[in-house]
Design a protein around this motif. Structure first.
Motif, short mmCIF file in Angstrom:
data_model
loop_
_atom_site.label_atom_id
_atom_site.label_comp_id
_atom_site.label_asym_id
_atom_site.label_seq_id
_atom_site.Cartn_x
_atom_site.Cartn_y
_atom_site.Cartn_z
N VAL A 55 -0.99 3.00 -1.93
CA VAL A 55 -1.06 4.39 -2.37
C VAL A 55 -0.41 4.55 -3.74
O VAL A 55 0.79 4.31 -3.91
CB VAL A 55 -0.29 5.30 -1.38
CG1 VAL A 55 -0.61 6.75 -1.65
CG2 VAL A 55 -0.61 4.95 0.05
N TYR A 79 3.75 2.12 -1.63
CA TYR A 79 3.77 2.58 -3.02
C TYR A 79 4.51 1.56 -3.86
O TYR A 79 5.64 1.17 -3.54
CB TYR A 79 4.47 3.95 -3.12
CG TYR A 79 4.66 4.40 -4.55
CD1 TYR A 79 3.61 4.95 -5.27
CD2 TYR A 79 5.88 4.22 -5.19
CE1 TYR A 79 3.76 5.33 -6.59
CE2 TYR A 79 6.05 4.59 -6.53
CZ TYR A 79 4.98 5.14 -7.22
OH TYR A 79 5.14 5.50 -8.53
N LEU A 80 3.87 1.10 -4.93
CA LEU A 80 4.52 0.15 -5.84
C LEU A 80 5.05 0.94 -7.03
O LEU A 80 4.27 1.53 -7.78
CB LEU A 80 3.48 -0.83 -6.38
CG LEU A 80 3.38 -2.22 -5.83
CD1 LEU A 80 2.57 -3.07 -6.77
CD2 LEU A 80 4.73 -2.84 -5.60
N LEU A 82 5.95 1.11 -10.45
CA LEU A 82 5.68 0.25 -11.61
C LEU A 82 6.74 0.43 -12.69
O LEU A 82 6.80 -0.35 -13.64
CB LEU A 82 4.30 0.57 -12.20
CG LEU A 82 3.11 0.52 -11.21
CD1 LEU A 82 1.84 0.98 -11.89
CD2 LEU A 82 2.93 -0.88 -10.65
#
Ligand code: AMP
Ligand code: FES
Ligand code: ZN
Length: 302
Positions: A55, A79-80, A82
């Motif tokens: 996501v 959720y990554l 970034l």
């Protein structure tokens, strides 16, 4: 104004390629039905599967997470982070992902690129002297897979839509990148330590997904990643939209005929080189040291 074909109320969308007008109540039902059919027909999720949705906080992946839970799949989110600070991109997108997690009462796992790699994506791109998106893509794929493996997920779902996939296909066809074409598929089966990957929204255009997400009352980040500006894929999407306008249904025909007719042949003709464990991290790779570990090494030394 067109009327909904199902209930005769005022339509909110007319899909020329299907000759179908639907209202704000019937459209989400149609959308879920088509999603479910594609998942079944292309064997994306089996009853024993544990699903992880990647996501990003954008309309596609939030819509996908919502749709899968609506269809009865107990999907969790990943959720990554970034670490993109321009325009507070990462903070805002994480906020939207958390909001949906709360609403659907499903856990959202959060993994930070800065912690896993040693640096956030913007520094990483600089340090590795690669296109930001290319380093970012490698890191994303690797971390999705690692997290899924370590936590017992058997399927990773991403929000790629028809516009994304048709644009990638066009880019690969224009240069006849046969090895890439051989591996461009909406379902990539599990293999060694690689978890199965699926793209359940490939049947829908970007606009159709956006309408589903909006009608479902899901707020999402509208901002594009600051590094995507000028990307070739945006140009191809534009071209494909022009073609679609002239000849409705072409985008799906271009993509689906490739997937059904050509991709399996290419896949046979160009089998993936044998995978072996990366000598640093042990994850499957075709090289001695995997692309993720190479990026990580540069990130630490730069
Ligand atoms: P993109 O490569 O940005 O077009 O994104 C394609 C898909 O990858 C999205 O629909 C998401 O499923 C997934 N994705 C992209 N960025 C992230 C992120 N930061 N965290 C989790 N999933 C992501
Ligand atoms: Fe990764 Fe833009 S560089 S999302
Ligand atoms: Zn490695």
């Amino acid at each position: 104004m067109k009327r909904c074909l199902w209930c005769k109320q005022k339509a909110v969308i007319y899909m020329r390629e299907h000759r179908l007008a639907l209202c704000k109540e019937c459209y989400p039902k149609w959308f879920l039905r088509v999603t479910e059919r594609l998942i079944k027909e292309w064997h994306m999720i089996e009853s024993h599967d544990k699903v992880l949705v990647a996501v990003s906080g954008g309309k596609d992946s939030l819509g996908l997470w919502f749709a899968l839970t609506k269809l009865g799949y107990e999907a969790d989110g990943l959720y990554l982070d970034l670490g993109i600070s321009a325009g507070e991109y990462s903070t805002k997108s994480k906020h939207f992902a958390l909001q949906l997690s709360e609403r659907i009462q499903r856990p959202l796992h959060i993994v930070s690129v800065a912690e896993e790699v040693g640096r956030p994506v913007p520094d990483l791109a600089f340090a590795s002297r690669r296109e930001p998106c290319s380093a970012c893509g490698t890191v994303k794929r690797y971390l999705f897979n690692k997290f899924a493996l370590e936590n017992g997920y058997t399927v990773i779902a991403t929000g790629h839509n028809l516009d994304d996939e048709a644009a990638t296909l066009m880019g690969n066809v224009l240069r006849w990148q046969l090895a890439y074409l051989a591996r461009q598929a909406p379902v990539l089966p599990a293999k060694e330590d690689l978890v199965k990957r699926i793209k359940p929204f490939v049947r829908f255009t970007e606009k159709q997904v956006a309408l589903f997400t909006i009608l479902s009352g899901i707020p999402y980040i509208e901002q594009e990643c600051p590094f995507s500006e000028g990307a070739a894929s945006l140009f191809y999407k534009d071209l494909l939209n022009k073609i679609e306008e002239r000849s409705p249904g072409t985008k799906w025909a271009f993509y689906s005929q490739f997937i059904e007719q050509l991709q399996p042949l290419l896949n046979e003709k160009f089998p993936e080189p044998e995978l072996k464990p990366c000598s640093k991290c042990g994850m499957p790779t075709t090289a001695e040291i995997c692309a993720f570990c190479r990026i990580q090494a540069i990130a630490y030394s730069g």
